[in-house]
Scaffold this motif. Structure first.
Motif, mmCIF file in Angstrom:
data_model
loop_
_atom_site.group_PDB
_atom_site.id
_atom_site.type_symbol
_atom_site.label_atom_id
_atom_site.label_comp_id
_atom_site.label_asym_id
_atom_site.label_seq_id
_atom_site.Cartn_x
_atom_site.Cartn_y
_atom_site.Cartn_z
ATOM 1 N N ASP A 135 104.177 -12.969 103.405
ATOM 2 C CA ASP A 135 103.437 -14.195 103.098
ATOM 3 C C ASP A 135 102.021 -13.820 102.698
ATOM 4 O O ASP A 135 101.532 -12.738 103.040
ATOM 5 C CB ASP A 135 103.430 -15.119 104.331
ATOM 6 C CG ASP A 135 102.955 -16.526 104.003
ATOM 7 O OD1 ASP A 135 102.930 -16.891 102.811
ATOM 8 O OD2 ASP A 135 102.611 -17.270 104.943
ATOM 9 N N GLU A 136 101.363 -14.730 101.971
ATOM 10 C CA GLU A 136 99.986 -14.514 101.541
ATOM 11 C C GLU A 136 99.196 -15.810 101.683
ATOM 12 O O GLU A 136 99.744 -16.896 101.508
ATOM 13 C CB GLU A 136 99.927 -14.063 100.075
ATOM 14 C CG GLU A 136 100.662 -12.781 99.773
ATOM 15 C CD GLU A 136 100.566 -12.394 98.304
ATOM 16 O OE1 GLU A 136 99.827 -13.081 97.562
ATOM 17 O OE2 GLU A 136 101.226 -11.413 97.905
ATOM 18 N N ALA A 137 97.905 -15.702 101.979
ATOM 19 C CA ALA A 137 97.002 -16.850 102.020
ATOM 20 C C ALA A 137 95.719 -16.462 101.295
ATOM 21 O O ALA A 137 94.814 -15.869 101.890
ATOM 22 C CB ALA A 137 96.702 -17.271 103.456
ATOM 23 N N ASN A 183 103.344 -19.819 109.008
ATOM 24 C CA ASN A 183 103.332 -19.578 107.570
ATOM 25 C C ASN A 183 101.969 -19.973 106.993
ATOM 26 O O ASN A 183 101.710 -21.130 106.725
ATOM 27 C CB ASN A 183 104.457 -20.405 106.936
ATOM 28 C CG ASN A 183 104.612 -20.135 105.456
ATOM 29 O OD1 ASN A 183 103.708 -19.625 104.809
ATOM 30 N ND2 ASN A 183 105.747 -20.494 104.917
ATOM 31 N N TYR A 184 101.076 -18.995 106.793
ATOM 32 C CA TYR A 184 99.742 -19.260 106.257
ATOM 33 C C TYR A 184 99.792 -19.795 104.832
ATOM 34 O O TYR A 184 99.025 -20.669 104.455
ATOM 35 C CB TYR A 184 98.903 -17.977 106.260
ATOM 36 C CG TYR A 184 98.495 -17.481 107.605
ATOM 37 C CD1 TYR A 184 97.328 -17.919 108.217
ATOM 38 C CD2 TYR A 184 99.267 -16.540 108.284
ATOM 39 C CE1 TYR A 184 96.932 -17.440 109.447
ATOM 40 C CE2 TYR A 184 98.887 -16.060 109.525
ATOM 41 C CZ TYR A 184 97.719 -16.510 110.101
ATOM 42 O OH TYR A 184 97.339 -16.042 111.331
ATOM 43 N N GLY A 185 100.690 -19.232 104.032
ATOM 44 C CA GLY A 185 100.763 -19.635 102.637
ATOM 45 C C GLY A 185 101.104 -21.100 102.480
ATOM 46 O O GLY A 185 100.628 -21.773 101.563
ATOM 47 N N ASP A 207 97.866 -23.166 102.809
ATOM 48 C CA ASP A 207 97.080 -23.116 101.573
ATOM 49 C C ASP A 207 97.686 -24.019 100.503
ATOM 50 O O ASP A 207 97.005 -24.836 99.876
ATOM 51 C CB ASP A 207 97.021 -21.679 101.046
ATOM 52 C CG ASP A 207 95.792 -20.924 101.519
ATOM 53 O OD1 ASP A 207 95.097 -21.431 102.417
ATOM 54 O OD2 ASP A 207 95.545 -19.821 101.003
ATOM 55 N N THR A 208 98.986 -23.864 100.283
ATOM 56 C CA THR A 208 99.662 -24.619 99.234
ATOM 57 C C THR A 208 99.621 -26.117 99.512
ATOM 58 O O THR A 208 99.387 -26.930 98.609
ATOM 59 C CB THR A 208 101.122 -24.157 99.103
ATOM 60 O OG1 THR A 208 101.138 -22.762 98.773
ATOM 61 C CG2 THR A 208 101.845 -24.935 98.020
#
Length: 719
Positions: free
Chosen positions: A161-163, A306-308, A311-312
């Motif tokens: 995952d990405e943020a 879930n960091y992403g 953000d989303t």
């Protein structure tokens, strides 16, 4: 393999000359405290650290202009660590820049890794089926996402995952990889991943004065959009009380227990199914519904955050749906975990990566937004963790409006509501709001036929055309979200658009709060008091609002006013930069408020985290991005006083602020000046972005633990 065997335990100091500096020489990292006066100088020259990230202690607190000049000379000050200390990148530093540095040293791997990972104190939630661990890896602010991704993939790590908002990657790694990840110069912080977020009125409206606001000013939330991020989405045709006013995006995660439907009803229900009897706070507000997504494509444990998705969700809500205010009745549910005796109590009070992510989003990473966050129910469900300092991350964030729960009948604190302080002594919650009842019976309006007696709690919509009753800070949060929606409508009605910054609405909520608990000032139990919409509206309409000022290091804003009688109150709020992950203190920019009178200075309320049950006293506040000065103005009617805001420690400025004043009139007695500097008609506030001249999404921040506003829906007293 133990991490300690992989890295050296001491920083290596550069040979730059030590010289007298600031009052507090120590550099307070999360894992240790460095005293530059005791560190030995070794090495030959700054060139030995060229091209790397290092710790530096400046000989004074530089302004924004000075930081830009230092960058041109090869010294890039990136992450403020407090009181003149920084994480910096050294890039052919000139002699002139080197002379400005009092001390510098390497940033070793053990300073960049959480104590849990370092000492092998790992938890079940981060373990994958194959034995690998899910880690949060944050890059330095000058490292791009592409660079970070290439580095991690080059190490053979799986990115889960990405943020981008906080330059964060979640990776799957074996224990042998921990040290190598932390030792990479591009990496700023490595931690075990956070726990997943989980779901955390009779009506609350009369207890907050929202009914008075509707009757007096016609406030219904019309023209405002509230984003509800919850453990599921509401059905578009789910309830006639808000039919036609709900938009939805993302995965249609079903609402299993009625939590999201109930939250939406508290904010936006219009009482259609009860002949107007059960009405939410803002019955004409528009609602945007989305769900957080636990785990990642089914690959991760069920307790994984879930960091992403965060953000989303916020990017979409703000930029595609036009959200103005957001409600988050969610958290990490540490209460149940702590009751399992798995060592989760230690996370309560932490400022973690999720809290940092929230502060980044409030700061304008995706555009203007006000964020309300329920403070959690840990005190009721994990008594083994204590009473004070029981707030689970990410409710420990600085910039959101943190909300505790009160009982709607008498404004007493609810038995389950979490109490501050945070680990660094900050005040949480900001305010409280009705989230439960004292146990009195409620009318027969619950159930599909609206003929069942409602359990004690806050009554609002359920999954069908019905009403249900829950208790929890999950209920208190949407009460405040609805209240902020009313204040935003009032702003539009009286001052036009754009809306003021988040810090202005937060200041109005704090300023108008109703004092409770028979004590002066705020408390770690209930913040500044219980939400009081009429008080906030009157402060907006009749008070003095200072909205378009910003301070750099050492700057001072001051203005003379005349005491008008009654209570004098000044509330200062700023949206602070996300807290640096390496340090034990999350406040970055420190502004100071005082009112100068002929008899001396009136100072803000302060609380003592070492004695959290004590009443507030007055003094200098160096912990919180909210300060309030309050005193009896009757003996001073007609006296000229000076309100002063000082940029006492602003390493990452200039720092914009909002200031609300009541009990004062413009200018000294006899002043005919028509200047509107402090007037309340400043509709051109820097909407949602309280930090001028700053890329909030690029600022690095603090370390992670996810907040809890969870609820036990079987008991009716959930989050």
């Amino acid at each position: 393999m133990r991490f300690l065997s992989l890295v050296a335990m001491a920083a290596v100091a550069l040979s730059w000359t030590a010289r007298p500096g600031l009052a507090d020489d120590a550099i307070h990292l999360k894992n240790r405290t460095i005293d530059p006066t005791l560190e030995k100088s070794v090495g030959s020259s700054p060139a030995s650290m060229d091209g790397t990230h290092a710790l530096v202690r400046m000989d004074h607190k530089p302004t924004a202009a000075e930081r830009r000049e230092l960058a041109r000379e090869g010294l890039h000050l990136l992450t403020p660590l407090g009181n003149g200390a920084w994480v910096a990148r050294l890039d052919h530093v000139t002699d002139a820049a080197a002379r400005r540095v009092r001390w510098a040293g390497e940033l070793p791997a053990e300073d960049k890794i959480s104590r849990g990972l370092r000492d092998g104190m790992l938890h079940a939630h981060s373990k994958l089926a194959d034995g690998r661990r899910v880690l949060d890896v944050q890059m330095h602010p000058d490292v791009t996402m592409a660079q970070g991704r290439a580095m991690l993939e080059g190490m053979g790590l799986a990115i889960l995952d990405e943020a981008p908002s906080i330059r964060l990657f979640q990776v799957a790694a074996g224990e042998r990889d921990f040290g190598a990840i932390a030792a990479n110069d591009a990496v700023m912080w490595v931690d075990e991943t956070s726990m997943q977020l989980e779901e955390n009125m009779y009506q609350a409206k009369p207890a907050t004065g929202a009914d008075v606001a509707k009757e007096t000013w016609g406030l219904t939330g019309k023209g405002v959009k509230a984003f509800v991020l919850d453990g599921g989405v509401v059905k578009l045709d789910g309830n006639d009380d808000w039919a036609g006013r709900v938009e939805r995006f993302g995965l249609p995660v079903p609402d299993v227990v009625g939590h999201p439907h109930h939250v939406v009803g508290i904010i936006a229900g219009d009482g259609t199914n009860s002949d107007g009897f059960i009405e939410g706070m803002a019955p004409e507000v528009g609602v945007i519904s989305a769900s957080f997504i636990p785990g990642f494509d089914g690959l991760l444990p069920p307790m994984y955050y879930n960091y992403g998705n965060m953000d989303t969700a916020y990017d979409t809500a703000i930029n595609e749906y036009g959200a103005n205010v957001a409600n988050n009745s969610i958290g990490s549910n540490l209460a149940e975990l702590a009751n399992d005796q798995n060592g989760y109590c230690e996370f309560e009070g932490d400022y973690n990566l999720t809290a940092q992510q929230i502060d980044t989003i409030v700061g304008g990473a995706y555009g203007p937004i006000s964020i309300v966050w329920s403070i959690g129910n840990e005190r009721g469900y994990s008594p083994g963790c204590g009473t004070y300092e029981t707030i689970a991350p990410p409710a420990t964030a600085k910039n959101s409006i943190g909300v505790g729960s009160s009982n709607k009948e008498d404004d007493s604190v609810s038995f389950f509501s979490s109490w501050g302080p945070t680990d660094d002594g900050r005040l949480r919650p900001d305010v409280s709001a009705p989230g439960c009842s004292t146990g009195r019976a409620t009318p027969a309006v619950c159930g599909e036929n609206h003929d069942e007696a409602c359990p004690p709690g806050i009554v609002a919509t359920g999954r069908k055309n019905e009403y249900i009753s829950f208790c929890g800070t999950s209920m208190a949060g949407p009460v405040v979200t609805g209240g902020v929606s009313l204040l935003m409508q009032r702003w539009k009605d009286t001052k036009g658009e754009p809306l003021a910054a988040h810090s202005t609405f937060k200041a109005l909520v704090v300023h108008g709060a109703k004092k409770v608990e028979e004590q002066d000032g705020p408390s770690y139990r209930m913040g500044y008091g219980v939400l009081n919409i009429p008080g906030s509206v009157l402060a907006m309409d009749d008070g003095i609002l200072v909205l378009d000022e910003a301070l750099d290091q050492g700057d001072v804003w001051e203005q003379e006013f005349t005491v008008d009688g009654g209570e004098v109150k000044a509330t200062l709020v700023w949206t602070d930069k996300p807290g640096p992950v390496l340090t034990s203190k999350s406040l970055v920019n420190d502004l100071d408020l005082k009112i100068v009178t002929k008899d001396g200075d009136e100072l803000p309320w302060i609380l003592d985290p070492a004695h959290p049950a004590d009443d507030a006293t007055k003094g200098e506040n160096h912990r919180d991005p909210v300060e309030q000065v309050q005193f009896d103005g009757e003996p001073r009617i007609g006296e000229t006083v000076t309100v002063v805001v000082t940029g006492s420690d602003v390493p990452d400025g200039p720092q914009a602020f909002s200031l609300v004043l009541t009990g004062l009139t413009d200018g000294p007695v006899g002043d005919d000046d028509d200047d509107d500097t402090g007037d309340d008609d400043t509709g051109d506030d820097d909407t949602g972005d309280d930090d001028s001249d700053d890329d909030f999404g690029d600022d690095d921040s603090a370390d992670d633990d996810t907040g809890d506003d969870d609820d036990d829906d079987n008991s009716g007293c959930g989050s």
